[in-house]
Design an enzyme around this catalytic site. Sequence first.
Site, PDB file in Angstrom:
ATOM      1  N   LYS A  37      47.726   1.704  42.557  1.00  0.00           N
ATOM      2  CA  LYS A  37      47.186   2.384  41.053  1.00  0.00           C
ATOM      3  C   LYS A  37      48.282   1.849  40.235  1.00  0.00           C
ATOM      4  O   LYS A  37      49.190   1.003  40.847  1.00  0.00           O
ATOM      5  CB  LYS A  37      47.239   3.533  41.347  1.00  0.00           C
ATOM      6  CG  LYS A  37      48.778   4.204  41.372  1.00  0.00           C
ATOM      7  CD  LYS A  37      48.911   6.042  42.403  1.00  0.00           C
ATOM      8  CE  LYS A  37      50.344   6.089  42.285  1.00  0.00           C
ATOM      9  NZ  LYS A  37      50.101   7.667  43.159  1.00  0.00           N
ATOM     10  N   ARG A 135      47.907  20.867  42.098  1.00  0.00           N
ATOM     11  CA  ARG A 135      47.876  19.041  41.503  1.00  0.00           C
ATOM     12  C   ARG A 135      46.006  19.785  41.704  1.00  0.00           C
ATOM     13  O   ARG A 135      45.068  19.476  41.241  1.00  0.00           O
ATOM     14  CB  ARG A 135      48.436  18.163  41.246  1.00  0.00           C
ATOM     15  CG  ARG A 135      47.796  17.001  40.458  1.00  0.00           C
ATOM     16  CD  ARG A 135      49.220  16.260  40.754  1.00  0.00           C
ATOM     17  NE  ARG A 135      49.294  15.089  42.131  1.00  0.00           N
ATOM     18  CZ  ARG A 135      49.557  14.107  41.833  1.00  0.00           C
ATOM     19  NH1 ARG A 135      50.447  13.803  40.879  1.00  0.00           N
ATOM     20  NH2 ARG A 135      48.890  13.122  42.823  1.00  0.00           N
ATOM     21  N   TYR A 260      63.446  -1.294  11.734  1.00  0.00           N
ATOM     22  CA  TYR A 260      63.035  -0.540  10.664  1.00  0.00           C
ATOM     23  C   TYR A 260      63.130   1.038  10.356  1.00  0.00           C
ATOM     24  O   TYR A 260      64.491   1.010  11.103  1.00  0.00           O
ATOM     25  CB  TYR A 260      61.453   0.006  10.997  1.00  0.00           C
ATOM     26  CG  TYR A 260      60.156  -1.286  11.400  1.00  0.00           C
ATOM     27  CD1 TYR A 260      59.756  -2.015   9.736  1.00  0.00           C
ATOM     28  CD2 TYR A 260      59.639  -1.443  12.176  1.00  0.00           C
ATOM     29  CE1 TYR A 260      59.196  -2.931   9.901  1.00  0.00           C
ATOM     30  CE2 TYR A 260      58.673  -2.273  12.649  1.00  0.00           C
ATOM     31  CZ  TYR A 260      58.239  -2.889  11.352  1.00  0.00           C
ATOM     32  OH  TYR A 260      57.545  -3.813  11.107  1.00  0.00           O
ATOM     33  N   MET A 309      56.764  -2.951  17.122  1.00  0.00           N
ATOM     34  CA  MET A 309      55.759  -3.195  18.497  1.00  0.00           C
ATOM     35  C   MET A 309      55.989  -4.003  19.671  1.00  0.00           C
ATOM     36  O   MET A 309      56.000  -4.156  20.477  1.00  0.00           O
ATOM     37  CB  MET A 309      54.472  -3.100  17.602  1.00  0.00           C
ATOM     38  CG  MET A 309      53.501  -3.087  18.643  1.00  0.00           C
ATOM     39  SD  MET A 309      52.486  -3.507  17.831  1.00  0.00           S
ATOM     40  CE  MET A 309      51.747  -1.393  16.649  1.00  0.00           C
TER      41      MET A 309
END
Length: 365
Positions: A37, A135, A260, A309
């Site tokens: 998965k 779950r 940033y 990013m």
Amino acid sequence: MTAQQTQIEINLPNLRNNLSFLRSKLNSNTMIMAVVKAFSYGADSKIISKELELQNIDYLAVAYLDEGIELRESGIKTPILVLHPQLNDFDKIFKYELEPSIYSFRILKEFTTSIVRHSKKNYPFQIKFNTGLNRLGFTQDDINDLIFFLKKLRPNFLFSHLGASEDSQEASFTLNQIIKFNKICSDFENKIGDTFKKHILNTSGVLNYSKYQFDMVRCGIGLYGFGNESKYAEVLKPVLSLKTVISQINTIKEGESVGYNKGFVASRPTKSATLPIGHADGISRLYGKGKGKVFINGAFAKIIGNVCMDMVMVDVTDIECQEGDQVIIFDDTTFSAQEFASTIETISYEILTALSTRIKRIVIN
Ligand SMILES: *Cc1c(COP(=O)(O)O)cnc(C)c1O
């Protein structure tokens, strides 16, 4: 060493090593379901599944329908369990010959009506029981209704999932889950008048509770090289390495900032290196501001400022390096994904599955 770009290396000899190590923990007739998965835990599920098929894996497991379709479309023939199908999935589940996990009455009813609609006979499916993870899955109290709704349908496996198999302090919780599973299965079997194959162990289950391997085990993280305990670093080998390159080196004067929001302010003359990998590639912002580190020419360089990013900047003031040099974020020898992940208190599973599909994958065989 020079490098060209950010890339993930998928080391197939390491995958084969891990598979044979896990096999060595099992009886010769116990089947292995490889959990592929989430892009095979960040690798590439087609590449990994093809290799596992070559190694005669018995089963594959994906979380969601589309992951199974992708494997079928790439020619994978091995049985594929879909762990978490949704209501609208069944037409495609039949079309692509995927095996659903039936975990609730809502899903069971849709499955049974779809079976009739498609006139399927003896279609393979598995029943999931909840033994404490809370779950997905049916409970002991559901068994009478379950048998009523199944009518003539017969699952080819009964299974459950452990919630703390890596944690030796929770051994009694785990053993209790296994006892519950045995009890639920025998109740189910007695009432239906038949016996079924079973599985409950994930990777840490295989490593810590191999006695309870039943007919099959489900291995994910172990195949990719992690055993949830440092002692397994000796025998399991990380399949993925994440490498990048120094794009640019900057000289920062004392008092100047990097990145940033002035995320880093130099308290001394600083040499920074800019790397072409950022939070869009799976490097969480949490690695910024000195928490995460990468390996360049034999030394660690801290990530400084905020992770952007598409880039991060690292402090290479004390490292001899130049633009074009290779940078190791994690690999199978120097610094593992588990170690990298632990710098922000997370686990290998998270860093691996966060790796963006935009990163180039290179196969090493
Ligand atoms: C993801 C998953 C696994 C694999 O667990 P690992 O710890 O990676 O071996 C096994 N079973 C189920 C139901 C899962 O969701």
